[in-house]
Enzyme design. Structure first.
Site, mmCIF file in Angstrom:
data_model
loop_
_atom_site.group_PDB
_atom_site.id
_atom_site.type_symbol
_atom_site.label_atom_id
_atom_site.label_comp_id
_atom_site.label_asym_id
_atom_site.label_seq_id
_atom_site.Cartn_x
_atom_site.Cartn_y
_atom_site.Cartn_z
ATOM 1 N N GLU A 161 0.930 -1.371 -0.135
ATOM 2 C CA GLU A 161 -0.016 -0.018 -0.272
ATOM 3 C C GLU A 161 0.794 1.276 0.036
ATOM 4 O O GLU A 161 0.391 2.156 -0.032
ATOM 5 C CB GLU A 161 -0.972 0.043 1.191
ATOM 6 C CG GLU A 161 -1.751 -1.214 1.396
ATOM 7 C CD GLU A 161 -2.947 -0.852 2.643
ATOM 8 O OE1 GLU A 161 -2.562 0.101 3.285
ATOM 9 O OE2 GLU A 161 -3.668 -1.919 2.986
ATOM 10 N N GLY A 162 2.124 1.021 0.155
ATOM 11 C CA GLY A 162 2.966 2.297 0.386
ATOM 12 C C GLY A 162 3.234 2.721 1.750
ATOM 13 O O GLY A 162 3.693 3.703 2.222
#
Length: 336
Positions: A304-305
């Protein structure tokens, strides 16, 4: 208009005129670091990060005025082989969760001061199964790369990249295996929850696919094996380079996404740092192969970062010290 707007082939990307680091700015930033009220190199990696930022922003006083985080999402035909315990519908469900602010990345971006956007890439049209045929056509790859480039805001000071896509840990392992060899099993981890039987199946499918595409190198790895989110990440990295925007890559899947760029020319990633080393076992091996040292090691494996967003706080701290500390002369402190 982006760096990829008029590119009509993957081969043409290697001929793009992209900027290099500003060595004069880097030298000036290092000189400032060595004049601050501390022993030289006593802030360790924080000093290196400040100089890195200076070299891409072209100033001895780099700053983060606008931090942008982008999560790219895609689906993968290889999931038909049963390589993931979750259905591909989860990708769209998680995109909705991002958009409604309910995911970890939303909280971490808020905490670190990054503006988050999510780009869903044709979720109802998964790529082809790379273990049987090319994952994408060249036109599909270029379209995803352009969409990645278009997501980068021109006024961004630093770009955080992340991904979402059921099955994309299989894509990551396959890209790493194709580029750096070893055995497929060495690159495979649990992903979103695979048991030992699931990991074994993933390795078998990856072995089949990489053998099929054994001649794929560089950017052709995207057509042979990659996914739309991997191609979009590559496009965003190239656009950031064209605009001299430093990039923080996330964990295993995000780092593997740029392997085609690295395989084509390692210098294409000179403006990129890696936010963290994932708990996925292949990530450390991949970082070593690419010569990248992560900022953090937090035993995270979410994607997701999330790790990159967390690392943004460290980057901000590095610049606060770099710009805010007094020099020996300013503080009236005697140097040795």
């Amino acid at each position: 208009m982006t760096i990829l707007s008029e590119v009509t082939s993957l081969d043409a990307i290697l001929g793009l005129d992209l900027p290099s680091a500003d060595q004069a700015a880097a030298n000036a930033a290092l000189e400032r670091q060595n004049s601050l009220t501390k022993p030289p190199a006593s802030l360790g990696r924080l000093e290196d990060l400040a100089v890195f930022m200076a070299s891409w922003q072209g100033t001895d006083r780099p700053a983060i005025k606008a931090a942008q985080a982008v999560v790219f999402a895609g689906n993968h035909g290889v999931c038909d082989k049963g390589v993931n315990p979750f259905p591909q519908a989860v990708t769209a469900q998680m995109v909705a969760n991002f958009e409604h602010g309910g995911a970890a990345i939303n909280q971490l971006c808020r905490a670190s001061g990054a503006d988050l956007s999510v780009v869903a890439l044709d979720l109802d049209t998964p790529t082809q199964d790379f273990s049987e045929k090319d994952a994408m056509t060249e036109a599909e790859v270029l379209d995803a790369m352009r969409r990645g480039a278009e997501a980068v805001k021109p006024d961004t000071s630093v770009l955080i990249l992340g991904e979402m896509g059921i099955g994309n840990s299989t894509i990551a392992a396959a890209l790493a295996f194709a580029a750096f060899g070893g055995t497929a099993a060495e690159w495979v981890g649990r992903g979103t929850g695979s048991d030992e039987a699931g990991k074994s199946l993933k390795a078998q499918v990856i072995e089949q696919g990489v053998t099929l595409h054994k001649d794929a190198k560089g950017l052709s790895l995207l057509t042979a094996i990659g996914g739309r989110e991997q191609a979009a990440i590559c496009g965003a990295v190239l656009e950031a380079r064209a605009r001299r925007i430093p990039v923080i890559l996330d964990g295993y899947i995000c780092t593997a996404a740029v392997v085609p760029l690295f395989d084509a020319n390692p210098d294409l990633l000179a403006h990129c740092v890696v936010g963290h080393v994932s708990a996925e076992p292949g990530h450390r091996k991949l970082l070593d192969a690419m010569g990248k040292e992560p900022i953090l090691a937090m035993n995270m494996a979410l994607g997701e970062g999330s790790g990159a967003a967390l690392a943004l706080g460290v980057l901000r701290a590095a610049l606060e010290c770099h710009n805010g500390m007094a020099t020996f002369a300013e503080a009236g402190v005697s140097e040795a």
